[in-house]
Design a protein around this motif. Sequence first.
Motif, PDB file in Angstrom:
ATOM      1  N   LEU A   1      -9.538  43.001 119.113  1.00 34.06           N
ATOM      2  CA  LEU A   1     -10.013  44.277 119.822  1.00 34.06           C
ATOM      3  C   LEU A   1     -11.311  44.472 119.658  1.00 34.06           C
ATOM      4  CD1 LEU A   1      -7.105  46.697 118.484  1.00 34.06           C
ATOM      5  CD2 LEU A   1      -7.236  45.308 120.545  1.00 34.06           C
ATOM      6  N   VAL A   2     -12.032  45.171 120.731  1.00 38.86           N
ATOM      7  CA  VAL A   2     -13.494  45.475 120.876  1.00 38.86           C
ATOM      8  C   VAL A   2     -13.764  46.967 121.206  1.00 38.86           C
ATOM      9  CG1 VAL A   2     -15.557  44.901 122.213  1.00 38.86           C
ATOM     10  CG2 VAL A   2     -13.689  43.335 122.136  1.00 38.86           C
ATOM     11  N   PRO A   3     -13.819  47.672 120.163  1.00 37.40           N
ATOM     12  CA  PRO A   3     -14.139  49.355 120.266  1.00 37.40           C
ATOM     13  C   PRO A   3     -15.115  49.611 121.495  1.00 37.40           C
ATOM     14  CG  PRO A   3     -14.748  48.501 118.065  1.00 37.40           C
ATOM     15  CD  PRO A   3     -14.336  47.297 118.837  1.00 37.40           C
ATOM     16  N   SER A   4     -14.764  50.608 122.268  1.00 38.72           N
ATOM     17  CA  SER A   4     -15.549  51.126 123.493  1.00 38.72           C
ATOM     18  C   SER A   4     -16.378  52.019 122.798  1.00 38.72           C
ATOM     19  CB  SER A   4     -14.671  51.601 124.508  1.00 38.72           C
ATOM     20  OG  SER A   4     -15.509  52.357 125.342  1.00 38.72           O
ATOM     21  N   ARG A   5     -17.492  52.000 123.027  1.00 33.72           N
ATOM     22  CA  ARG A   5     -18.906  53.056 122.801  1.00 33.72           C
ATOM     23  C   ARG A   5     -18.801  54.415 123.813  1.00 33.72           C
ATOM     24  NH1 ARG A   5     -23.863  53.868 123.984  1.00 33.72           N
ATOM     25  NH2 ARG A   5     -23.599  52.112 125.363  1.00 33.72           N
ATOM     26  N   LEU A   6     -18.499  53.777 124.931  1.00 36.65           N
ATOM     27  CA  LEU A   6     -18.576  54.889 125.931  1.00 36.65           C
ATOM     28  C   LEU A   6     -17.393  55.742 126.042  1.00 36.65           C
ATOM     29  CD1 LEU A   6     -20.622  52.751 128.785  1.00 36.65           C
ATOM     30  CD2 LEU A   6     -21.489  54.474 127.468  1.00 36.65           C
ATOM     31  N   LYS A   7     -16.369  54.907 125.586  1.00 35.66           N
ATOM     32  CA  LYS A   7     -14.973  55.930 125.666  1.00 35.66           C
ATOM     33  C   LYS A   7     -14.425  55.750 124.269  1.00 35.66           C
ATOM     34  CE  LYS A   7     -10.905  55.858 128.795  1.00 35.66           C
ATOM     35  NZ  LYS A   7     -10.032  55.164 129.579  1.00 35.66           N
ATOM     36  N   LYS A   8     -14.997  56.538 123.270  1.00 36.86           N
ATOM     37  CA  LYS A   8     -14.603  56.526 121.873  1.00 36.86           C
ATOM     38  C   LYS A   8     -13.139  56.623 121.731  1.00 36.86           C
ATOM     39  CE  LYS A   8     -19.144  57.523 119.836  1.00 36.86           C
ATOM     40  NZ  LYS A   8     -19.752  57.263 121.344  1.00 36.86           N
ATOM     41  N   GLY A   9     -12.589  55.919 120.739  1.00 41.28           N
ATOM     42  CA  GLY A   9     -11.088  55.792 120.542  1.00 41.28           C
ATOM     43  C   GLY A   9     -10.128  54.603 121.324  1.00 41.28           C
ATOM     44  N   SER A  10     -10.971  54.283 122.471  1.00 38.86           N
ATOM     45  CA  SER A  10     -10.247  53.194 123.147  1.00 38.86           C
ATOM     46  C   SER A  10     -11.100  51.883 123.066  1.00 38.86           C
ATOM     47  CB  SER A  10     -10.742  53.490 124.547  1.00 38.86           C
ATOM     48  OG  SER A  10      -9.799  54.740 125.273  1.00 38.86           O
ATOM     49  N   PHE A  11     -10.118  50.706 123.275  1.00 41.47           N
ATOM     50  CA  PHE A  11     -10.582  49.645 122.963  1.00 41.47           C
ATOM     51  C   PHE A  11     -10.374  48.776 124.091  1.00 41.47           C
ATOM     52  CE2 PHE A  11      -9.510  51.673 118.889  1.00 41.47           C
ATOM     53  CZ  PHE A  11     -10.411  51.132 118.018  1.00 41.47           C
ATOM     54  N   TYR A  12     -11.210  47.511 124.235  1.00 38.48           N
ATOM     55  CA  TYR A  12     -10.883  46.551 125.229  1.00 38.48           C
ATOM     56  C   TYR A  12      -9.925  45.445 124.229  1.00 38.48           C
ATOM     57  CZ  TYR A  12     -14.959  48.231 127.908  1.00 38.48           C
ATOM     58  OH  TYR A  12     -15.777  48.848 128.627  1.00 38.48           O
TER      59      TYR A  12
ATOM     60  N   LEU B   1     -18.844  44.667 119.196  1.00 37.33           N
ATOM     61  CA  LEU B   1     -18.356  44.264 117.815  1.00 37.33           C
ATOM     62  C   LEU B   1     -16.942  44.016 118.085  1.00 37.33           C
ATOM     63  CD1 LEU B   1     -20.295  46.678 115.317  1.00 37.33           C
ATOM     64  CD2 LEU B   1     -20.973  44.316 116.245  1.00 37.33           C
ATOM     65  N   VAL B   2     -16.400  42.988 117.243  1.00 37.29           N
ATOM     66  CA  VAL B   2     -14.968  42.679 117.241  1.00 37.29           C
ATOM     67  C   VAL B   2     -14.580  42.660 115.573  1.00 37.29           C
ATOM     68  CG1 VAL B   2     -13.204  41.082 117.783  1.00 37.29           C
ATOM     69  CG2 VAL B   2     -15.324  41.222 119.242  1.00 37.29           C
ATOM     70  N   PRO B   3     -13.909  43.610 115.176  1.00 34.52           N
ATOM     71  CA  PRO B   3     -13.494  43.547 113.559  1.00 34.52           C
ATOM     72  C   PRO B   3     -12.726  42.367 113.488  1.00 34.52           C
ATOM     73  CG  PRO B   3     -12.698  45.511 115.034  1.00 34.52           C
ATOM     74  CD  PRO B   3     -13.414  44.641 116.026  1.00 34.52           C
TER      75      PRO B   3
ATOM     76  N   ASP C   1     -23.794  46.097 125.012  1.00 40.46           N
ATOM     77  CA  ASP C   1     -23.260  47.333 125.197  1.00 40.46           C
ATOM     78  C   ASP C   1     -24.325  48.394 125.663  1.00 40.46           C
ATOM     79  OD1 ASP C   1     -21.569  49.438 125.015  1.00 40.46           O
ATOM     80  OD2 ASP C   1     -21.255  49.434 122.838  1.00 40.46           O
TER      81      ASP C   1
ATOM     82  N   PRO D   1     -11.022  50.057 128.786  1.00 39.82           N
ATOM     83  CA  PRO D   1     -10.550  50.239 127.676  1.00 39.82           C
ATOM     84  C   PRO D   1      -9.384  51.269 127.615  1.00 39.82           C
ATOM     85  CG  PRO D   1     -12.716  51.143 127.523  1.00 39.82           C
ATOM     86  CD  PRO D   1     -12.403  50.692 128.924  1.00 39.82           C
ATOM     87  N   SER D   2      -8.188  50.998 126.619  1.00 37.36           N
ATOM     88  CA  SER D   2      -7.448  51.795 126.387  1.00 37.36           C
ATOM     89  C   SER D   2      -6.965  52.060 124.961  1.00 37.36           C
ATOM     90  CB  SER D   2      -6.258  51.362 127.171  1.00 37.36           C
ATOM     91  OG  SER D   2      -5.895  50.065 126.828  1.00 37.36           O
ATOM     92  N   LYS D   3      -6.093  53.122 124.734  1.00 32.13           N
ATOM     93  CA  LYS D   3      -5.746  53.292 123.419  1.00 32.13           C
ATOM     94  C   LYS D   3      -4.918  52.095 122.892  1.00 32.13           C
ATOM     95  CE  LYS D   3      -6.616  57.702 123.380  1.00 32.13           C
ATOM     96  NZ  LYS D   3      -8.220  57.960 123.205  1.00 32.13           N
ATOM     97  N   VAL D   4      -4.953  51.933 121.618  1.00 31.62           N
ATOM     98  CA  VAL D   4      -4.045  50.832 120.799  1.00 31.62           C
ATOM     99  C   VAL D   4      -3.191  51.408 119.939  1.00 31.62           C
ATOM    100  CG1 VAL D   4      -5.711  48.941 121.399  1.00 31.62           C
ATOM    101  CG2 VAL D   4      -5.766  50.327 119.286  1.00 31.62           C
TER     102      VAL D   4
ATOM    103  N   LEU E   1      -6.671  45.994 110.946  1.00 30.05           N
ATOM    104  CA  LEU E   1      -7.966  45.615 110.892  1.00 30.05           C
ATOM    105  C   LEU E   1      -8.817  46.229 110.186  1.00 30.05           C
ATOM    106  CD1 LEU E   1      -8.634  45.760 115.046  1.00 30.05           C
ATOM    107  CD2 LEU E   1      -8.232  43.717 113.470  1.00 30.05           C
TER     108      LEU E   1
ATOM    109  N   LEU F   1     -10.354  55.533 113.252  1.00 31.42           N
ATOM    110  CA  LEU F   1     -10.746  56.279 114.074  1.00 31.42           C
ATOM    111  C   LEU F   1     -11.743  57.466 113.502  1.00 31.42           C
ATOM    112  CD1 LEU F   1      -8.771  56.369 117.449  1.00 31.42           C
ATOM    113  CD2 LEU F   1     -10.427  54.792 116.767  1.00 31.42           C
TER     114      LEU F   1
END
Lengths: 574, 574
Positions: free
Chosen positions: A176-187, B176-178, B217, B557-560, B568, B572
């Motif tokens: 997973l890659v956390p999104s900064r522009l859409k916090k709480g969402s992940f690529y 970043l990738v945890p 980013d 990006p979306s919720k997981v 991981l 949040l």
Amino acid sequence: MYRTHTCGELRASDEGKRVVLAGWIERIRDLGGVKFIVLRDRYGRTQIVVNPDSPAYETVTQLSREDVINIEGVVRKRPPNAVTSELTGEIEVLAEKLNILSKSDLPPFYPGDDVSEEMRLKYRYLDLRTQRMTNNIITRHKLAFAARRYLSENNFLEIETPYLTKSTPEGARDFLVPSRLKKGSFYALPQSPQLMKQILMVSGMDRYFQIVRCFRDEDLRADRQPEFTQIDIEMSFVHMEDVLQLAEELIRSMYAEVGIKLPEKFDRISYEEAMEKYGSDKPDRRYGMELQDLTQFFKSSEFKIIQDVLSKGGSVKGFKARIPMSRKIADEYSEFVKNFGLGGVLWFRLENGQIASTTVKYLEKEYTEISKAYSMEEGDVFILAAHDNRERLSEALGALRLKIGREHVKVEGFDALWVIDFPFLEWSEEENRFVARHHPFTMPYEEDINSGVELSKVRAHAYDMVINGFEVGGGSIRIHSRELQEKVFDIIGLTKEEAQEKFGFFLDALRYGVPPHGGIAFGLDRLAAIAVGADNIREVIAFPKTSSGTCLLTNAPSKVYPSQLEELGITLKE
Amino acid sequence: MYRTHTCGELRASDEGKRVVLAGWIERIRDLGGVKFIVLRDRYGRTQIVVNPDSPAYETVTQLSREDVINIEGVVRKRPPNAVTSELTGEIEVLAEKLNILSKSDLPPFYPGDDVSEEMRLKYRYLDLRTQRMTNNIITRHKLAFAARRYLSENNFLEIETPYLTKSTPEGARDFLVPSRLKKGSFYALPQSPQLMKQILMVSGMDRYFQIVRCFRDEDLRADRQPEFTQIDIEMSFVHMEDVLQLAEELIRSMYAEVGIKLPEKFDRISYEEAMEKYGSDKPDRRYGMELQDLTQFFKSSEFKIIQDVLSKGGSVKGFKARIPMSRKIADEYSEFVKNFGLGGVLWFRLENGQIASTTVKYLEKEYTEISKAYSMEEGDVFILAAHDNRERLSEALGALRLKIGREHVKVEGFDALWVIDFPFLEWSEEENRFVARHHPFTMPYEEDINSGVELSKVRAHAYDMVINGFEVGGGSIRIHSRELQEKVFDIIGLTKEEAQEKFGFFLDALRYGVPPHGGIAFGLDRLAAIAVGADNIREVIAFPKTSSGTCLLTNAPSKVYPSQLEELGITLKE
């Protein structure tokens, strides 16, 4: 100019030329005051001679191994007794000028030294200087380029798909890659571009390929990497036959590029046959030793262990091998198959024309019949086992066959084949449901579905290419009907809502005119490893990771600054 | 078989052949009971005719646009008055059989409809069906393949570097990738493989390339993507000249592949000259209108605003243009340059052989001299401005020149040039320190460093390739000495400890024999966009993201799931 030629280029015909060469010092010798340097670059090695009266002589005395220098001098033939078999072995260069471009400290090891893999990975730049690793990297390059050339010539377009994409938790675990522009969402990093390439078919791209990195966050086995490279292919308006022909030709042309000749036509065997004959869906047939069904020989046997198995509808299988055998070895093999749930193995050997075995007194008749049926010769061994679950029996013996093959059978050449007609589903004990064996976008045999056979027996239009016992590629014809796709999601236990949430965009795409399509994906790492005869894919990856996912060169993954996490809106769990 | 030919293949010479075609229905017309279908695939369009007496007729009445069908029939020539200019325009296929392979629901829009970019991205598979987008994807493929072919033929090896790598926070912000196996640690996605490719040079790989995804980013500007594709190149034992020649030839051969002829030799101008003449380090010279230094004309001027500037050591610059001019337009231009800190613009025009301007009464002598010096003709306009900071003045006028050029000058063809001799450092107001303008691995001019000029004046062995006003590539000769590299880290304000922590593995590599090396990286997205004449790189990316980093197709990006974060070891932040 740093150089006029590379270190692999000069020949006897260049005699008398004034040249400049640059490279690493592989060796310096002093013979009666004359200095002999072996200068190395990617292309080869050339011997440099520095006479005591040369202006370069003063510098040469300061040199040590792995320094980077360039020299100017004149090419001359070596005396006949000094010619070597190296490509540049007929000549040497008499140096007149010599510059040190970069001094080397004493390295932790010299390229080619016998050191641990850990050291090789930490100082990868030293390790990659060996001829072996250089050749591995060159072979990998050639294979990838040959693939691109073949596919481009055949109307395939290389189309890049996103690396920052949607998490679709069906299959392995996502990075997973956390999104900064859409916090709480992940690529998510793609496990493969499966859905994207199917969407490209819906887009009318007709023939797609991509040599693409894929990512799986799994507990790493010895020969897995968290990122690996796939030759990913998809085609429209095709049946399985089209994909198989294209894929076969592709791999043949790639291997031909590195001097390997694969068969003109790859054999095809069904999954069922592969399991029956080799106890594996990726058989290495070069070992011979096909599994045989021996059940018939034991129908009237009174040997209790076997009678118990047969009375439960079980089977006896075994294979002939030409290997040393003893009670100790048999015990080892028995231990080995116990890992698969079997009770152990039986065995017998033909010795002085007689059956020899620890169990000969119970099973002489059966052993004798088998020895005749399979034309055993003096010294041949037969290994047998029985179990009520035929698939498990085959798997266990298949694994034993492989172990024995690797230990005792000298093989060469390349065995390439297709395994087809895979089961569509497999039962997941863990999840207590059927999961797709290949993936849920694979087309099942409609005749199997419609004839109402039990789900575990439904076959798929799926195929694997196997070379020397490794699955180098796998693919399938895909579902191109939304209705069937929804039905399959239902079969594997996804509710309508889950299917929509995970795959809604893909189901939407299936609404608007979808060509029948199918494809395949090859593991480039594995193809390269087989081509160079390496037993581990790390040998064909410039900067691989260890089995704990660490890059020993850079120490990734590593700590980051709290401010970086702050920006991403995440915190570490205590 | 789904098809014997594609929809772009049949010609008059195929008359009489029985063929099978497959594709999407682009149009159906009914002319006196006869149905005419335009069938489309990636390769072209073919007209299908279905007569009322054809067995296919019943099916054809159920068809709608974007259905996928295949048809079997016979090729016939069209009547002369029905021939079109399309490649397949001489023929049509009289259908005898017709199968519906996939029905399409009514799509949200038809390919080519004038809809918002948002809709085009959400239903990308419909958008990609247009000829324009298909051609963009094909052009991109051709460029990438041509690059690989050219580089492979020139002894470059494509070597894959890790995507899961170390965070090196110098430059842009990392994705970043945890890591799950090493909780609390993170991989970073590479902003470019800069250090890895330099380490490959240390490894002796000699010539490396990679067409590789890079990640930044950043807050996205209109024409940026969080992931973009770079043609990344590095060479050993080279000077700047070698890299420039190779890179120029590469780009020429790529563009030639898609029918674009670039100049045989690209001009080279220094950064200083580019700033002087165009007020930009990526000039589009096709607009003409070079900036001129006009200071000398105003030495004895009594116009107060200018005298104030000159008394502070400032300059007057301007450029000649052939554009409409009025007080209103001048006001607009003044507003425009105020964004750069200037006070406004002056202007005059040659009208009926006379100087015309709102400021003519103050500056007639100066304007007259300028008009003669620059051979102004009837209707020509001169735009001028003054400022005490010469660089700011040039930038402002350069930006105005570009704005005017885009609005008023019709250009065609391709302007390709090199900008060289960039400043090594630039002052970062934000960080209150010098930062590397290219990157800190760039080789500074040693003569500048040794001659003790002020740091801001030190030049770098760095170069950009500019095509049509876009920086399509940039690179440099690298530092290959550990001592110099440490000195540069010191200059840009890294302590020894910070340098070790961030770049220790790289500094280590510089200990063990490093060839002089340099390289360049090209933006493939930009190169493709210029080649197809698109004004946005999203037009040449199959699945681009919006400026907020969202993929409208997949909603990434979306919720997981919480369980994924749990694994991981991250949470949040509320």
